[in-house]
Structure formats: C-alpha cells, structure tokens
Design a protein around this motif. Structure first.
Motif, short mmCIF file in Angstrom:
data_model
loop_
_atom_site.label_atom_id
_atom_site.label_comp_id
_atom_site.label_asym_id
_atom_site.label_seq_id
_atom_site.Cartn_x
_atom_site.Cartn_y
_atom_site.Cartn_z
N GLY A 1 6.46 -4.56 4.58
CA GLY A 1 5.12 -4.19 4.99
C GLY A 1 4.02 -4.96 4.28
N THR A 2 2.84 -4.95 4.88
CA THR A 2 1.71 -5.72 4.34
C THR A 2 1.20 -5.15 3.02
OG1 THR A 2 1.04 -6.29 6.59
CG2 THR A 2 -0.61 -6.56 4.86
N THR A 3 1.07 -3.84 2.93
CA THR A 3 0.52 -3.22 1.71
C THR A 3 1.39 -3.52 0.51
OG1 THR A 3 -0.49 -1.42 2.99
CG2 THR A 3 -0.19 -1.06 0.63
N PHE A 4 2.69 -3.34 0.67
CA PHE A 4 3.58 -3.60 -0.47
C PHE A 4 3.65 -5.10 -0.77
CE2 PHE A 4 7.59 -3.86 -2.82
CZ PHE A 4 7.36 -2.86 -3.76
N CYS A 5 3.49 -5.94 0.24
CA CYS A 5 3.42 -7.39 0.03
C CYS A 5 2.26 -7.71 -0.91
CB CYS A 5 3.25 -8.10 1.37
SG CYS A 5 2.65 -9.80 1.26
N ARG A 6 1.11 -7.09 -0.67
CA ARG A 6 -0.06 -7.34 -1.51
C ARG A 6 0.14 -6.81 -2.93
NH1 ARG A 6 -4.79 -5.62 2.87
NH2 ARG A 6 -4.70 -7.56 4.10
N ILE A 7 0.72 -5.61 -3.02
CA ILE A 7 0.95 -5.02 -4.35
C ILE A 7 1.94 -5.87 -5.14
CG2 ILE A 7 1.92 -3.03 -5.55
CD1 ILE A 7 0.89 -1.29 -3.25
N TYR A 8 3.05 -6.20 -4.49
CA TYR A 8 4.09 -6.99 -5.16
C TYR A 8 3.57 -8.34 -5.65
CZ TYR A 8 7.47 -10.76 -4.89
OH TYR A 8 8.17 -11.91 -5.13
N SER A 9 2.83 -9.05 -4.80
CA SER A 9 2.30 -10.35 -5.19
C SER A 9 1.27 -10.23 -6.30
CB SER A 9 1.66 -11.05 -3.98
OG SER A 9 2.60 -11.21 -2.95
N THR B 1 -7.36 -9.82 -10.52
CA THR B 1 -6.25 -9.83 -9.57
C THR B 1 -6.70 -9.44 -8.16
OG1 THR B 1 -4.75 -9.25 -11.38
CG2 THR B 1 -3.91 -8.98 -9.15
N ILE B 2 -7.83 -8.77 -8.04
CA ILE B 2 -8.29 -8.27 -6.74
C ILE B 2 -8.37 -9.36 -5.67
CG2 ILE B 2 -10.27 -7.27 -5.52
CD1 ILE B 2 -10.73 -5.48 -7.94
N PRO B 3 -8.95 -10.55 -5.95
CA PRO B 3 -9.00 -11.58 -4.89
C PRO B 3 -7.62 -11.99 -4.39
CG PRO B 3 -10.49 -12.14 -6.68
CD PRO B 3 -9.66 -10.99 -7.16
N PHE B 4 -6.63 -12.01 -5.27
CA PHE B 4 -5.28 -12.39 -4.86
C PHE B 4 -4.65 -11.29 -4.02
CE2 PHE B 4 -6.32 -14.57 -8.77
CZ PHE B 4 -6.02 -15.89 -8.46
N TYR B 5 -5.10 -10.07 -4.24
CA TYR B 5 -4.60 -8.94 -3.45
C TYR B 5 -5.15 -8.97 -2.02
CZ TYR B 5 -3.99 -4.11 -1.87
OH TYR B 5 -3.67 -3.00 -1.14
N ILE B 6 -6.45 -9.19 -1.90
CA ILE B 6 -7.07 -9.07 -0.57
C ILE B 6 -6.73 -10.23 0.35
CG2 ILE B 6 -8.97 -7.70 -1.51
CD1 ILE B 6 -10.73 -10.15 -1.38
N PHE B 7 -6.37 -11.40 -0.21
CA PHE B 7 -6.05 -12.54 0.65
C PHE B 7 -4.55 -12.68 0.92
CE2 PHE B 7 -10.26 -14.11 -0.81
CZ PHE B 7 -10.85 -14.21 0.43
N ARG B 8 -3.76 -11.71 0.44
CA ARG B 8 -2.32 -11.72 0.75
C ARG B 8 -2.10 -11.00 2.07
NH1 ARG B 8 0.46 -15.35 -2.45
NH2 ARG B 8 2.65 -14.86 -2.50
N ASP B 9 -1.13 -11.47 2.84
CA ASP B 9 -0.93 -10.89 4.17
C ASP B 9 0.49 -11.18 4.64
OD1 ASP B 9 -1.48 -9.57 6.48
OD2 ASP B 9 -2.75 -11.12 7.34
N ASN B 10 0.91 -10.45 5.64
CA ASN B 10 2.17 -10.74 6.33
C ASN B 10 1.90 -11.77 7.42
OD1 ASN B 10 3.71 -9.04 4.81
ND2 ASN B 10 4.18 -7.60 6.45
N ILE B 11 2.62 -12.89 7.38
CA ILE B 11 2.45 -13.97 8.35
C ILE B 11 3.69 -14.04 9.23
CG2 ILE B 11 1.92 -16.40 8.67
CD1 ILE B 11 -0.23 -14.77 7.17
#
Length: 376
Positions: free
Chosen positions: A96-104, A159-169
């Motif tokens: 999922g997208t949310t966990f992708c952002r958290i994990y990264s 870390t917030i900018p790296f969180y918001i620009f992460r996504d499922n592609i």
C-alpha cells in the motif's frame, strides 16, 4: 506525470532501498540474502543494546547518547525486512501507498538522527574537555534527554518532504514500485513539469547531503580537532574508551553513508542520459545497502570498543556495556585503586595467617622441648 517519473533519467533516483526493476538472477538472490541477513542480525544486535543500556546500565549522559543511537538503528533494521519482501516478490510493492511512505521515511529518519546525534555527541565531548567547570555545572541527564528529544523532532521535520513525495508507481508490466513521484502537489501558478521535477529532486538531494552528512561531519571534525589540540597542549592522554568508541562510530558513519551521498549528487548533477548518471544509478544499489549496514555495524562497535572484552565477556553483557560506557578515566582509576587496595588487603591477611601459623608451630615445638627436658 509519467514523463516526469520515467522518461527522464535525471528525474530517476535510486534512493534507498534502490527501486530499480530487477531481474531474478543470481545477483538478485544475493541481494535478497544479504538484506535478510542484515535485517536479522541488526534487529537482534540493536534489541540487545537497547535492552542492556536501557534497563541494565546505570543511567548517565553517555548511556543516553548511546541509547538514542541504538534506538534509531533498531528502527531502521526493523523495517529492512519489508524491503527484503519487496525484492523477493520481484521488486513489486504490495503493502500500500501509506506504508510505502512510512517505510521509506524510516530510512531517512535514521540518516538524520544518526548525523544529528553524532554531531551533538562530538560537541558534548568538546565541552567536557574545553569547559570542564561549565560542563560539571550544566551538563546533566535531563538536559541531554531534552536535546535528544529536539534531535528526533528535527529529524522528523526533515523527513516530511521525503514522505510526501513517495508514492506507489504502477508500471505497464504490472509491477508496483515504492518510488518518488515529484509531480505530486503541483503549484497553483503555471509551471513546467520537467523543470519542477528536476528542482524538487535536486532540492531533496542537497538537503539530505547538507543536513544529514556534510554539516554533522564538519561539526565532528572541528570538535575533535579542538579536543585533540587541547589535550595535546596539556600533555594529557587522548585514548580513553569512550573517545575511541565515538571515533569508531563516526568512521563507520562516514564510510557507510559517504558513498550514498556521493552517488546521489553525481546522479543529480550529471546531464540526462550521461554515462556518469548511469554509473551513479548502478552504484546506488550498493550504496543504499551500505547505508543500512551502518545500523548493523554500530552495535558491534559499542561492544568491541572495550579493550578488555576477552576477560569481561565472562561477565554479563551489562557489565561489558557498563565498561564501554565508563564516563571518564577517573572512574577507571577509582576501580583500579579499589582493586589494588583489595589486593593489598588480601596479601596482608595472608601474611598475618602465615605469621600466626609459624608462631603456633614455634610454640608447639617449644612446649614439646620443655616436656622432653622434663622427662629426661
């Protein structure tokens, strides 16, 4: 949006863990195995360090620094198995997208926390040596705990900018990447998508390079240069335990993170499609794993920085860590003094026993001689 992500090599970043579409060859099997081993060892090591330092070591300024470093490393290694799962599924993200952002984000959080903490520890050592009276009056566990809280808060903000620009592609091949999407959250005014993506990528790359690596490294170098200069001028010893421990951790930090930042800057600055950019993209595959390895290596340094480990390994792990985290040479001198005093007392008792035994034997011989003379 797709053009921003894939048709321009300049906008593709293999930020950790690397997000390339891989094959299922021997190299992939080796990478999966390494990540699995790293994550398992790192979790066990850091759990031990956090458990021992947190519950079995006397709370001190030094133990608070080490506890926060170990907690950051534990957080990073705890999320590494999810990337191992991602690789094992053919580089497809299914969580999922949310966990992708958290994990990264955990990767970058560990990067920032490690850099900030090492810089803070270096300045702390510098103050202890250069301003001992001030440090004695103002440096306590409560202050250091608050500083660590501020460091974690700053790391989260960074870390917030790296969180918001992460996504499922989603790729045409059916694969799903946990990857950057620099086209998210476009500005309200007219813009060029290609330029926007390039600017955002460069901004994030230089931000983490400066805040998580270069600035902490400069602070570390200046702090220990000042400490060495001061101690050398006074003719004091410089190789005490915690100093060696911090130097080892700093060297590990530089060796593990420098390649990652170098390859990131190379990839960002190289022209689109240039051979240097392709080289940097391939190098990031190894550099990202090396960055994670820092979290596995630190617990080993905490334990093996103790010079008497071969002898003290017989004791509990808590005793070993207590020795490693000894605040200064005064504590070591006190222990040696106590040991010498105990040894001297033991020798005195043995001598007294020998003397009493000898005296008793002489008395018995004299009595026997008197009895013999009286019989004769």
């Amino acid at each position: 949006m797709a053009a921003c992500l894939f048709n321009q090599n300049a906008n593709i970043s293999l930020n950790p863990p690397n997000q390339t579409v891989g094959t299922t060859g021997s190299a992939s099997v080796l990478a999966i195995s390494l990540h699995g081993i790293f994550s398992s060892i790192g979790i066990i090591e850091n759990l031990l360090i956090v458990g021992v330092v947190g519950f079995h070591v006397r709370r001190s300024v030094i133990s608070i620094w080490i506890l926060n470093l170990a907690a950051s490393d534990l957080l990073a290694t705890a999320f590494l198995p999810f990337f191992t799962l991602y690789m094992a599924r053919g580089n497809t993200w299914t969580l999922g997208t949310t966990f992708c952002r958290i994990y990264s984000s955990i990767f970058f959080l560990n990067m920032f926390v490690s850099g900030f903490l090492l810089a803070a520890i270096s300045m702390d050592r510098c103050l202890v040596v250069l301003r001992p009276v001030w440090a004695q009056n103002h440096r306590d566990k409560q202050i250091v705990t608050k500083i660590c809280g501020v460091i974690w808060a700053l790391a989260v903000v960074c870390t917030i900018p790296f969180y918001i620009f992460r996504d499922n592609i989603h790729l045409p091949s059916g694969q799903i990447l946990c990857y950057y999407n620099y086209a998210q959250f476009p500005p309200s005014e007219p813009y060029d998508l290609k330029v926007l993506c390039k600017q955002r990528k460069e901004a994030l790359a230089f931000m983490k390079f400066l805040l998580a690596f270069l600035i902490p490294l400069v602070i570390i170098i200046l702090s220990y240069a000042a400490v060495n200069s001061h101690l050398a001028g006074r003719g004091h010893r410089r190789s005490f335990r915690f100093f060696r421990l911090v130097v080892a951790v700093v060297v590990s930090f530089v060796l593990c993170w420098a390649p990652y930042h170098i390859f990131i800057i190379m990839e960002v600055m190289a022209p689109s499609g240039h051979a240097l950019q392709k080289f940097a993209s391939k190098g990031l595959k190894i550099a990202a794993t090396l960055g994670f390895f820092n979290s596995v290596l630190n617990p080993i340094l905490y334990v093996f920085s103790c010079p008497d480990l071969c002898k003290k390994i017989r004791h509990s792990l808590g005793a070993v860590m207590e020795s490693v985290l000894t605040e200064d040479l005064a504590e070591l001198a006190r222990r040696r003094s106590t040991a010498c005093s105990s040894h001297s007392t033991a020798e005195l008792v043995m001598k007294s026993k020998v003397s009493l035994t000898t005296l008793s034997l002489k008395t018995e011989e004299e009595q026997a001689e008197i009895i013999a003379n009286s019989d004769s």
